[in-house]
Enzyme design. Structure first.
Site, short mmCIF file in Angstrom:
data_model
loop_
_atom_site.label_atom_id
_atom_site.label_comp_id
_atom_site.label_asym_id
_atom_site.label_seq_id
_atom_site.Cartn_x
_atom_site.Cartn_y
_atom_site.Cartn_z
N PHE A 33 0.37 -1.23 0.03
CA PHE A 33 0.29 0.06 -0.02
C PHE A 33 0.65 1.57 0.09
O PHE A 33 0.68 1.58 -0.66
CB PHE A 33 -0.73 0.12 0.95
CG PHE A 33 -1.92 1.17 1.33
CD1 PHE A 33 -2.49 2.38 0.71
CD2 PHE A 33 -1.13 1.55 3.21
CE1 PHE A 33 -3.23 3.17 1.32
CE2 PHE A 33 -1.99 3.23 3.32
CZ PHE A 33 -2.48 3.84 2.91
N TYR A 190 3.66 -7.74 17.63
CA TYR A 190 3.78 -6.77 16.59
C TYR A 190 4.29 -5.77 16.83
O TYR A 190 5.46 -5.14 16.42
CB TYR A 190 2.43 -6.79 15.95
CG TYR A 190 2.46 -5.30 14.62
CD1 TYR A 190 3.76 -5.04 13.41
CD2 TYR A 190 2.20 -3.92 15.34
CE1 TYR A 190 3.30 -4.52 12.52
CE2 TYR A 190 1.79 -3.04 13.59
CZ TYR A 190 2.79 -3.17 12.82
OH TYR A 190 2.74 -2.27 11.74
N TRP A 220 -2.47 5.72 8.47
CA TRP A 220 -2.49 6.15 7.05
C TRP A 220 -3.15 5.44 6.24
O TRP A 220 -3.38 4.13 6.01
CB TRP A 220 -1.52 5.97 5.71
CG TRP A 220 0.13 7.03 7.00
CD1 TRP A 220 -0.05 7.07 8.26
CD2 TRP A 220 1.49 6.87 5.71
NE1 TRP A 220 1.45 8.18 8.84
CE2 TRP A 220 2.92 7.66 7.31
CE3 TRP A 220 1.63 6.31 5.46
CZ2 TRP A 220 3.65 7.80 7.16
CZ3 TRP A 220 3.35 6.36 5.05
CH2 TRP A 220 4.11 7.42 6.22
N1 LIG Z 1 -0.28 2.06 6.68
C1 LIG Z 1 -0.13 1.96 8.03
O1 LIG Z 1 -1.24 3.17 7.80
C2 LIG Z 1 1.05 1.71 8.75
C3 LIG Z 1 0.34 2.37 9.58
C4 LIG Z 1 1.83 1.92 11.07
C5 LIG Z 1 3.04 1.52 9.84
N2 LIG Z 1 2.80 0.22 8.90
C6 LIG Z 1 3.84 0.26 8.78
O2 LIG Z 1 4.41 0.56 7.38
C7 LIG Z 1 5.47 -0.02 6.29
C8 LIG Z 1 4.32 -0.53 5.30
O3 LIG Z 1 3.08 -1.09 5.57
P1 LIG Z 1 1.37 -0.84 4.52
O4 LIG Z 1 0.15 -0.39 4.43
O5 LIG Z 1 2.43 -0.30 2.87
O6 LIG Z 1 1.73 -2.75 4.68
P2 LIG Z 1 1.50 -3.52 3.38
O7 LIG Z 1 0.86 -4.75 3.39
O8 LIG Z 1 0.37 -2.95 1.75
O9 LIG Z 1 2.86 -3.72 2.82
C9 LIG Z 1 4.45 -4.57 2.69
C10 LIG Z 1 4.32 -5.22 1.57
O10 LIG Z 1 6.18 -5.71 2.50
C11 LIG Z 1 5.80 -6.76 1.44
N3 LIG Z 1 6.76 -8.20 2.15
C12 LIG Z 1 6.53 -8.75 3.74
N4 LIG Z 1 7.00 -9.53 3.41
C13 LIG Z 1 7.83 -9.60 3.12
C14 LIG Z 1 9.47 -10.00 2.55
N5 LIG Z 1 9.60 -10.65 3.50
N6 LIG Z 1 9.88 -10.08 0.88
C15 LIG Z 1 9.58 -8.87 0.39
N7 LIG Z 1 8.52 -8.21 0.25
C16 LIG Z 1 7.44 -8.61 1.27
C17 LIG Z 1 4.93 -7.41 1.36
O11 LIG Z 1 4.13 -8.26 -0.23
C18 LIG Z 1 3.95 -6.39 0.69
O12 LIG Z 1 3.58 -5.56 -0.48
C19 LIG Z 1 5.24 -1.79 7.25
O13 LIG Z 1 6.72 -1.77 7.98
C20 LIG Z 1 4.00 -1.79 8.51
O14 LIG Z 1 4.23 -2.31 9.41
C21 LIG Z 1 2.10 1.59 7.48
O1 LIG Z 2 -2.40 1.80 10.51
C1 LIG Z 2 -1.73 1.69 11.83
O2 LIG Z 2 -1.60 2.90 12.45
C2 LIG Z 2 -1.28 0.53 12.80
O3 LIG Z 2 -2.52 0.60 13.38
C3 LIG Z 2 -2.62 -0.64 12.83
O4 LIG Z 2 -3.64 -1.13 14.10
P1 LIG Z 2 -5.34 -0.79 14.28
O5 LIG Z 2 -5.25 0.63 13.80
O6 LIG Z 2 -5.52 -1.25 15.29
O7 LIG Z 2 -5.88 -1.90 13.37
P2 LIG Z 2 -7.53 -1.58 12.04
O8 LIG Z 2 -7.82 -2.51 11.41
O9 LIG Z 2 -7.32 -0.39 11.27
O10 LIG Z 2 -8.02 -1.32 13.44
C4 LIG Z 2 -8.47 -0.06 13.57
C5 LIG Z 2 -10.11 -0.10 14.76
O11 LIG Z 2 -11.09 -0.50 14.45
C6 LIG Z 2 -11.22 -1.62 14.54
N1 LIG Z 2 -12.00 -2.96 13.70
C7 LIG Z 2 -11.57 -2.72 12.78
C8 LIG Z 2 -12.00 -4.19 12.08
C9 LIG Z 2 -13.63 -4.06 12.18
O12 LIG Z 2 -14.12 -4.92 11.27
N2 LIG Z 2 -13.97 -2.81 12.80
C10 LIG Z 2 -13.09 -2.69 13.91
O13 LIG Z 2 -14.02 -2.31 14.54
C11 LIG Z 2 -10.09 -2.46 14.94
O14 LIG Z 2 -10.50 -3.20 16.83
C12 LIG Z 2 -9.58 -1.27 15.65
O15 LIG Z 2 -9.90 -0.71 17.31
C13 LIG Z 2 -2.20 -1.88 12.54
O16 LIG Z 2 -1.48 -2.97 13.41
C14 LIG Z 2 -0.84 -1.85 11.19
O17 LIG Z 2 -1.20 -1.51 10.05
C15 LIG Z 2 -0.12 0.08 11.79
O18 LIG Z 2 0.55 -0.63 12.16
#
Ligand SMILES: NC(=O)c1ccc[n+]([C@@H]2O[C@H](COP(=O)([O-])OP(=O)(O)OC[C@H]3O[C@@H](n4cnc5c(N)ncnc54)[C@H](O)[C@@H]3O)[C@@H](O)[C@H]2O)c1
Ligand SMILES: O=C(O)[C@H]1O[C@H](OP(=O)(O)OP(=O)(O)OC[C@H]2O[C@@H](n3ccc(=O)[nH]c3=O)[C@H](O)[C@@H]2O)[C@H](O)[C@@H](O)[C@@H]1O
EC number: 4.1.1.35
Length: 394
Positions: A33, A190, A220
């Site tokens: 993503f 995690y 995000w």
């Molecule tokens: N989206 C958010 O709001 C959010 C919030 C907090 C932290 N993060 C962190 O940001 C990073 C990216 O998140 P995202 O939302 O894009 O997640 P995502 O799952 O969409 O992207 C992660 C990507 O990493 C790849 N990947 C995982 N393991 C791998 C491996 N062993 N080798 C090669 N590729 C591998 C997956 O195939 C995937 O495409 C993560 O580290 C996540 O913990 C995201």
């Molecule tokens: O996005 C982030 O900043 C971080 O937080 C997320 O954790 P969380 O926010 O708990 O995950 P979500 O699945 O987005 O859930 C948000 C809240 O919605 C609730 N939820 C989720 C799904 C649903 O169908 N209904 C519902 O009430 C969950 O219990 C939680 O309280 C994930 O851990 C990670 O992608 C990331 O590190």
């Protein structure tokens, strides 16, 4: 302060007015993503090269093909699993900067697949840190706001006035403690793995002079986040909340509120957040050695309020009536299984990112949901209709 995003790719300058040299970036997890949005930005607005590493490339296919795209040759895809691929060190050595996004990061996995979660977020990231340190390469590592865990305020009595005091809930990179639940609450596998890799990176900086930046994203959200179960992901899969609620809306089903939807989150639009990452990439002197919260403190809602807003926005963009029963309550045990626990509230302190990079988020929750749900409707509505129409195999 000059905005590096507002000037043409060839004349880009950093925040101090210096010209920016094109970099070669090794982006691990580029097919996810965040990676897909970052690649898009780097291709369309900069001259940097990207070595995109991932096991999948569906979300960046539009950047890789056809051959006549304006950025042809600046992005190359390397299909590899960093768990076991000897090409990793070579690709890091070829680059000026490594960005590590690879992780298992869906809460449904943390308590049901804790070993995979810990390996993915800690063990698999170890060689990346080691190769960067040994080869004097800069690293931008993606951590999470979950490293803060629960707020201090959540341990105060329910009626304590101190719960309203920001000192008890605002999350500050350099001051706030990391507060997790007990070991049997495997939800925290995690956050704990992310915390330990942060500590390792910080120590590499302190003891060996490694140049690093750590990013703590605060929820995000936007297009291409996760998957829609039964369409482009497993039917039984549980993605993050945006995709769970989108799936319910697309199917005309009630949105499921875990434990009443009382937890609070701040949501930031992916495109705003990517601006912050671009500033980190292009301003190493301001970003190195720092941990940055990246979120939008103005977009706070309870999960219940998020559901209510998504129902309204989806109705507007799809022209469909909301479901008769818009939401239902489910227990966390039923939804996520044994060992789930939750962060109560997540307000990022913005002092460090403001001071170092002058970044602020722009997009309101309503606006970001409107563009995201327009995308979800356009991308999935027809596919969902076909899935629903298909007779179930007996
Ligand atoms: N989206 C958010 O709001 C959010 C919030 C907090 C932290 N993060 C962190 O940001 C990073 C990216 O998140 P995202 O939302 O894009 O997640 P995502 O799952 O969409 O992207 C992660 C990507 O990493 C790849 N990947 C995982 N393991 C791998 C491996 N062993 N080798 C090669 N590729 C591998 C997956 O195939 C995937 O495409 C993560 O580290 C996540 O913990 C995201
Ligand atoms: O996005 C982030 O900043 C971080 O937080 C997320 O954790 P969380 O926010 O708990 O995950 P979500 O699945 O987005 O859930 C948000 C809240 O919605 C609730 N939820 C989720 C799904 C649903 O169908 N209904 C519902 O009430 C969950 O219990 C939680 O309280 C994930 O851990 C990670 O992608 C990331 O590190």
């Amino acid at each position: 302060m000059a905005s590096s995003a507002s000037v043409g790719a060839s004349a880009r300058v950093d925040l101090d007015g210096n010209p920016i040299k094109p970099l070669t970036i090794c982006m691990i997890g580029a097919g996810g993503f965040i990676g897909s949005h970052l690649c898009e930005k780097l291709m369309s607005e900069t001259q940097h090269k990207v070595l995109a590493l991932d096991v999948y490339n569906d979300k960046i296919k539009h950047l890789l093909e056809p051959d006549n795209l304006p950025w042809h040759g600046r992005i190359t895809f390397h299909r590899l699993n960093i768990k076991h691929d000897s090409r990793l060190e070579g690709l890091i050595k070829m680059s000026d900067l490594t960005i590590n996004l690879a992780a298992i990061c869906t809460p449904a996995d943390y308590n049901t697949r804790p070993l995979d979660t810990i390996y993915s977020n800690f063990i698999d990231a170890l060689p990346v840190v080691k190769y960067c340190s040994e080869n004097n390469k800069r690293l931008i590592h993606f951590s999470t706001c979950e490293v803060y865990g629960k707020t201090i305020g959540s341990f105060l009595p329910k009626d304590s006035p101190l719960r309203q005091d920001p000192a008890y809930y605002v999350l500050k990179e350099d001051e706030s403690p990391c507060i997790f639940g007990s070991i049997e609450k495997q939800r925290w596998s995690y956050a704990c793995a992310k915390q330990l890799i942060e500590r390792l990176i910080y120590a590499e900086g302190a003891e060996n002079g490694m140049e690093f930046t750590i990013v703590r994203p605060f929820n995000w959200i936007g297009p291409r986040m996760d998957f829609i179960p039964g369409v482009d992901g497993p039917s039984e899969g549980v993605p993050r909340v945006l995709a769970c609620f989108s799936n319910n809306l697309l199917r005309g089903q009630p949105l499921k509120l875990v434990d009443g939807g009382q937890s609070q989150r701040t949501f930031v639009y992916i495109k705003d957040a990517i601006e912050a990452v671009t500033l980190m990439i292009e301003n190493p002197a301001r970003a190195n050695g720092h941990i940055f919260n990246v979120g939008n403190p103005n977009n706070e809602v309870t999960v219940r309020q998020l559901a209510e807003m998504m129902i309204k926005v989806y109705s507007k963009v799809s022209g469909e009536q909301p479901p008769e029963t818009p939401t239902i309550d489910v227990s966390s045990k039923e939804f996520y299984g044994e060992g789930y626990d939750d962060s109560d509230k997540r307000i990022p302190d913005m002092t460090t990112i403001n001071r170092q990079l002058g970044w602020n988020p722009k997009t309101s929750l309503w606006d970001l949901l409107e563009s995201t749900l327009t995308y979800q409707h356009r991308t999935y509505a027809e596919a969902i209709k076909k899935v629903i129409a298909k007779p179930v195999a007996s």
